[in-house]
Write an enzyme that holds these catalytic residues in place. Structure first.
Site, short mmCIF file in Angstrom:
data_model
loop_
_atom_site.label_atom_id
_atom_site.label_comp_id
_atom_site.label_asym_id
_atom_site.label_seq_id
_atom_site.Cartn_x
_atom_site.Cartn_y
_atom_site.Cartn_z
N LEU A 18 0.88 -1.36 0.09
CA LEU A 18 -0.02 0.07 -0.06
C LEU A 18 1.02 1.29 -0.12
O LEU A 18 0.28 2.45 0.31
CB LEU A 18 -0.90 0.06 1.15
CG LEU A 18 -1.99 -1.16 1.35
CD1 LEU A 18 -2.81 -1.39 2.31
CD2 LEU A 18 -2.95 -1.28 -0.26
N CYS A 19 2.07 0.98 -0.30
CA CYS A 19 2.89 2.30 -0.49
C CYS A 19 2.83 2.90 -1.58
O CYS A 19 2.58 2.37 -2.79
CB CYS A 19 4.47 1.77 -0.25
SG CYS A 19 4.97 1.68 1.41
N HIS A 20 2.88 4.35 -1.91
CA HIS A 20 2.97 5.07 -2.88
C HIS A 20 4.42 5.09 -3.51
O HIS A 20 5.29 5.23 -2.83
CB HIS A 20 2.37 6.69 -2.59
CG HIS A 20 1.23 6.72 -1.98
ND1 HIS A 20 0.86 6.50 -0.58
CD2 HIS A 20 0.00 6.88 -2.52
CE1 HIS A 20 -0.38 6.64 -0.47
NE2 HIS A 20 -1.19 6.84 -1.56
N MET B 230 9.06 4.22 5.30
CA MET B 230 9.12 3.17 4.74
C MET B 230 10.37 3.03 3.94
O MET B 230 11.07 1.99 4.00
CB MET B 230 7.80 2.55 4.11
CG MET B 230 6.67 2.68 4.91
SD MET B 230 6.60 1.72 6.37
CE MET B 230 7.30 -0.12 5.64
N GLU B 231 10.90 4.10 2.97
CA GLU B 231 11.81 3.80 2.27
C GLU B 231 13.13 3.76 2.94
O GLU B 231 13.90 3.09 2.78
CB GLU B 231 11.75 5.19 1.31
CG GLU B 231 10.66 5.05 0.24
CD GLU B 231 9.24 5.29 0.72
OE1 GLU B 231 8.28 4.90 -0.40
OE2 GLU B 231 9.10 5.72 1.80
N ASP C 224 24.51 -11.33 3.97
CA ASP C 224 24.92 -12.30 2.59
C ASP C 224 26.36 -12.31 2.64
O ASP C 224 26.87 -13.16 2.17
CB ASP C 224 24.10 -11.57 1.70
CG ASP C 224 24.27 -12.21 0.53
OD1 ASP C 224 24.19 -13.57 0.21
OD2 ASP C 224 24.81 -11.85 -0.72
#
Length: 159
Positions: free
Chosen positions: A76-78, A114-115, A129
């Protein structure tokens, strides 16, 4: 039925928030997390002696790329025009490990928390990793928003 969650409609179904009527404001988010590892692994990382090469440069690029793709990962992120993304690292022998800090900025109608979170987490996972050949039990922890500004809620600083 009002849940108080911005991503739910009156019926309780998920929905993408309509930001069309919001004013553009300058927005910044900073996220910090830790990658804990054995002192010997950290020493190899610092000396760039790990089999996969330059860990921190690779993790920085991975984090920046991830921030730009957040809207593809979080349903639901833009999609945002990011004016700035950076990922910084501090080697902390007392952990021992690396502190990852990601910062994202935009001028827009919705925040960049969020970014910044995705950038920090992907950078931390990239460190894992690239180090896992010499140590499997590396721990990623304490990833959290430490600062945000802009928008209706204004400024936030973590304690």
């Amino acid at each position: 039925m009002s849940s108080g969650f911005s991503h739910m409609d009156g019926d309780g179904s998920i929905t993408m928030v309509d930001v069309g009527d919001k004013k553009d404001t300058r927005r910044t988010a900073i996220v910090r997390g830790k990658v804990e590892m054995a002192p010997a692994t950290l020493d190899m990382l610092v000396k760039q002696a790990l089999p996969k090469g330059d860990v921190l440069t690779t993790a920085k690029v991975a984090g920046i790329q991830a921030a730009k793709r957040t809207w593809e990962l979080i349903p639901l992120c833009h999609p945002l025009f990011l004016s700035y993304v950076d990922v910084r690292f501090t080697v902390d022998e007392s952990l021992p490990g690396v502190v990852v800090e990601a910062e994202a900025r935009t001028t827009g109608q919705t925040g960049v928390e969020m970014e910044a979170l995705v950038a920090a987490q992907v950078a931390a996972m990239t460190i894992y990793d690239m180090c896992k050949a010499v140590q499997k039990d590396i721990v990623l922890r304490d990833c959290r928003l430490v600062y945000k500004s802009g928008g209706k809620s204004g400024e936030f600083r973590a304690c």
